[in-house]
Design an enzyme around this catalytic site. Structure first.
Site, PDB file in Angstrom:
ATOM      1  N   ASP A   1      59.224  59.660  75.475  1.00  0.00           N
ATOM      2  CA  ASP A   1      60.497  60.338  75.282  1.00  0.00           C
ATOM      3  C   ASP A   1      61.628  59.346  75.018  1.00  0.00           C
ATOM      4  O   ASP A   1      61.674  58.256  75.593  1.00  0.00           O
ATOM      5  CB  ASP A   1      60.812  61.167  76.535  1.00  0.00           C
ATOM      6  CG  ASP A   1      62.067  61.991  76.396  1.00  0.00           C
ATOM      7  OD1 ASP A   1      62.130  62.807  75.466  1.00  0.00           O
ATOM      8  OD2 ASP A   1      62.984  61.824  77.216  1.00  0.00           O
TER       9      ASP A   1
ATOM     10  N   GLU B   1      58.965  59.269  70.250  1.00  0.00           N
ATOM     11  CA  GLU B   1      60.026  60.171  69.834  1.00  0.00           C
ATOM     12  C   GLU B   1      61.225  59.287  69.500  1.00  0.00           C
ATOM     13  O   GLU B   1      62.027  58.937  70.365  1.00  0.00           O
ATOM     14  CB  GLU B   1      60.380  61.164  70.955  1.00  0.00           C
ATOM     15  CG  GLU B   1      61.320  62.258  70.472  1.00  0.00           C
ATOM     16  CD  GLU B   1      62.509  62.499  71.393  1.00  0.00           C
ATOM     17  OE1 GLU B   1      63.329  63.360  71.060  1.00  0.00           O
ATOM     18  OE2 GLU B   1      62.630  61.811  72.417  1.00  0.00           O
TER      19      GLU B   1
END
Length: 644
Positions: free
Chosen positions: A315, A368
């Protein structure tokens, strides 16, 4: 003195301590935390914790009435590690660390290395061991070592375990119950992987797991560690890989968590500006501390080792590599050289990927990353960050912006359709229609589409076909497969009642059919990351809002032709250039009646004419329905193709 040395040496080795402080103890969860052991003939639990600035540390819990005077830990020389063996304890005992800070305060902290925690809102750690589960996924674990992920299909189903389905009383399903519900559903729908939004322990349901307190503890919301092992095991037995969302950028400030762990900034930077993540109200990790590096890399190794996880979607990588990305306070931080890159975080990312791939060459490490940072998926020895996949968020933003336009405006924004092919092979991309696009007023995929009810579904079938035929692996958020009309609502389950309506059942049939078609059509994924797998036929037909292209496999002649019509005009005699003579058969059409379309299909094979067109030596005339995508395959015989 002799007694203290003996005690330390039997509980922790000097070599383990050296590696931890060097940042290379990659299995630190075996050293630190709470571990049932036998020591000097007694059964009990060994506790070990890193709190270098504490004046005193005690283990408190249900076994000593939370009295810090009874089980004071011993500091191991100057290492900052505190250790204690408590005889008579076993799995199930509840505990915390009572830490006396340099400022004469006393704080109670959960164990950063705990394998299990109390159910929220309780926050204590639970003694647990993870070596009792009998795995039955040996076939999967062996086969994935031989699988070439880059040249295979990859279709990821992203899900949030707390809101996929809920019980009638609103309670969560357990990991075991979800395994019995969701895995067959996902497998039968054609997905190759499940990606779980974070399942590490976190205090607040609505953070969705992105603000973590227990990095080594699978959240007790949905059951026990063994029940989660069962979930992963069942996935593997059904041929489904498991990817976890993982959050090494920041952590929440809850009092029992990592923040100011020993009364001082420990896991976070000392500089308050470096430590704070104002937009999220969290602390950043301090990647300059070797002990933090040991903690985080060990954590990634832990999930792969103990839970057989197949990979991570990491993330907020952009917020790691840039000092000011998503800060939210308008300040500009710089590194020692005046740049805006977080040099320590970049070094950590490279080290993380090197360690993971050295131990698990078949792992998926997915970034990401939302900027144009180069070489995200290149090896570190070639100057890259070392991931093997990156979310293509630029493509996602462009195509959703385009699809939300009224059809008469699309011709003025044609570049949004075609721009991604300028960079499609610069990284190993995954195309993500993720939860990020479907929450907080962003609308569901279906509701983003313009037009009336029928046009919305036609647009969505068209979007899905373009998504599935565009170079790159695929990710779809739960509910999108049956045309969820509302955006994702994390406090309730998916709108399963939509299956009562024929249009949603037809769309579900469409996505299921196309998923299976995608998996068996090798040219749609065999060369996903190579320019040789894609060729434009006509990218420039902005006036009619039509694009056409070829997807190629590895073998000569293994290709298919895709035509996407983003306008509301249908064409009965549309000419398209093709690379060879003979016949082409329509093998997929998003306008098929069974999918909810109007049924404008090319029933008979299309005969090729020796008329050069679109820079191709031949061409043919076809029917092109409005708001639809069709796929053709070269056939050697003049017969009707089989609708996928």
């Amino acid at each position: 003195m002799e007694e203290k040395v003996s005690y330390k040496e039997q509980l922790l080795s000097d070599f383990e301590l050296y590696l931890f402080h060097e940042g290379t103890l990659y299995e630190s969860y075996k050293t630190l935390g709470a571990h049932p052991i036998s020591y000097e003939g007694a059964e009990g639990v060994r506790f070990a914790i890193w709190a270098p600035n504490a004046k005193k540390v005690s283990v408190v819990g249900d076994f000593n009435d939370w009295d810090g005077r009874l089980h004071e830990m011993k500091r191991v020389s100057q290492s900052g590690i505190w250790v204690l063996f408590v005889p008579g304890l076993c799995c199930g005992n509840i505990y915390k660390y009572e830490i006396h800070t340099p400022y004469n305060q006393t704080v109670l902290k959960a164990d950063p290395f705990a394998f299990y925690s109390e159910i929220r809102p309780q926050t204590a750690s639970v003694v647990h061991r993870l070596d009792q589960y009998q795995w039955n996924d040996g076939k999967w674990m062996n086969q994935k070592k031989k699988k070439d992920v880059y040249h295979n299909s990859m279709l990821i189903y992203e899900m949030h375990m707390g809101s996929w389905k809920k019980k009638d009383d609103g309670e969560f399903y357990t990991y075991t119950e979800l395994a019995d519900e969701v895995i067959d559903y996902v497998a039968e729908h054609g997905y190759t992987h499940i990606e779980l939004m974070p399942i590490m322990e976190h205090p607040y349901d609505r953070s969705w797991g992105y603000q973590i307190t227990g990095y080594y503890a699978v959240t007790s919301r949905y059951g026990t560690p063994e029940e989660f092992m069962y979930f992963v095991d069942r996935c593997h037995q059904r041929g489904i890989g498991v990817i976890l969302d993982w959050v090494p950028v920041h952590f929440c400030k809850d009092a029992h968590g990592l923040g100011r762990f020993d009364g001082t900034p420990l896991y976070e930077p000392i500089d308050p500006e470096q430590a704070e993540r104002p937009i999220w109200g969290t602390y950043n990790f301090d990647f300059s501390k070797p002990e933090v590096v040991s903690f985080l890399i060990s954590n990634a190794m832990f999930w792969m080792d103990m839970y057989h996880i197949d990979g991570f979607r990491v993330d907020a990588v952009s917020s790691m590599i840039y000092l000011n990305h998503d800060r939210g306070d308008g300040r500009t931080l710089t590194n020692a050289y005046g740049g805006i890159e977080n040099l320590e975080a970049i070094a950590f990312i490279k080290k993380l990927n090197e360690v993971i791939f050295r131990q698990y060459p078949d792992a998926l490490m997915i970034a990401e990353e939302a900027t144009a940072w180069p070489l995200v998926t290149a090896p570190t020895y070639d100057g890259g960050l070392g991931f093997n996949y990156k979310w293509n968020m630029g493509w996602c933003n462009d195509i959703l912006r385009y699809m939300q336009l009224n059809t008469d405006e699309r011709r003025h924004h044609h570049n949004l359709l075609t721009f991604s092919l300028y960079y499609a092979f610069s990284e190993n991309f995954i195309l993500p229609f993720s939860h990020d696009e479907l929450v907080y007023g962003k609308k569901s995929l279906l509701n983003k589409m313009p037009g009336d009810f029928e046009q919305k579904f036609a647009n969505l079938r068209l979007l899905y076909t373009f998504f599935m035929t565009h170079p790159g692996k695929k990710l779809l958020f739960m509910g999108s497969e049956f045309g969820q009309f509302d955006e994702w609502k994390d406090e309730t389950e998916l709108d399963w009642n939509l299956f009562d309506f024929e249009t949603h059942r037809q769309f579900f049939y469409f996505t299921k059919t196309f998923n299976q078609f995608y998996k068996r059509t090798r040219n749609l994924w065999r060369l996903d990351h190579e320019p040789g797998g894609f060729e434009w036929i006509d990218p420039n037909n902005a006036g009619q809002s039509i694009i056409s292209f070829i997807r190629k496999g590895k073998r000569k002649g293994d290709y298919c032709i895709i035509i996407c019509n983003f306008s509301e005009d249908a064409f009965q005699h549309f000419r398209i250039g093709v690379p060879s003579s003979g016949y082409y058969t329509e093998i997929f059409n998003s306008d098929d009646i069974s999918f909810g379309g109007a049924g404008i299909v090319n029933k008979e094979p299309c005969k090729v004419e020796k008329i050069p067109y679109h820079n191709q030596p031949y061409s043919m005339e076809i029917k092109v329905p409005r708001l639809s995508a069709i796929i053709f395959k070269k056939t050697t015989k003049r017969h009707r193709g089989v609708q996928a």
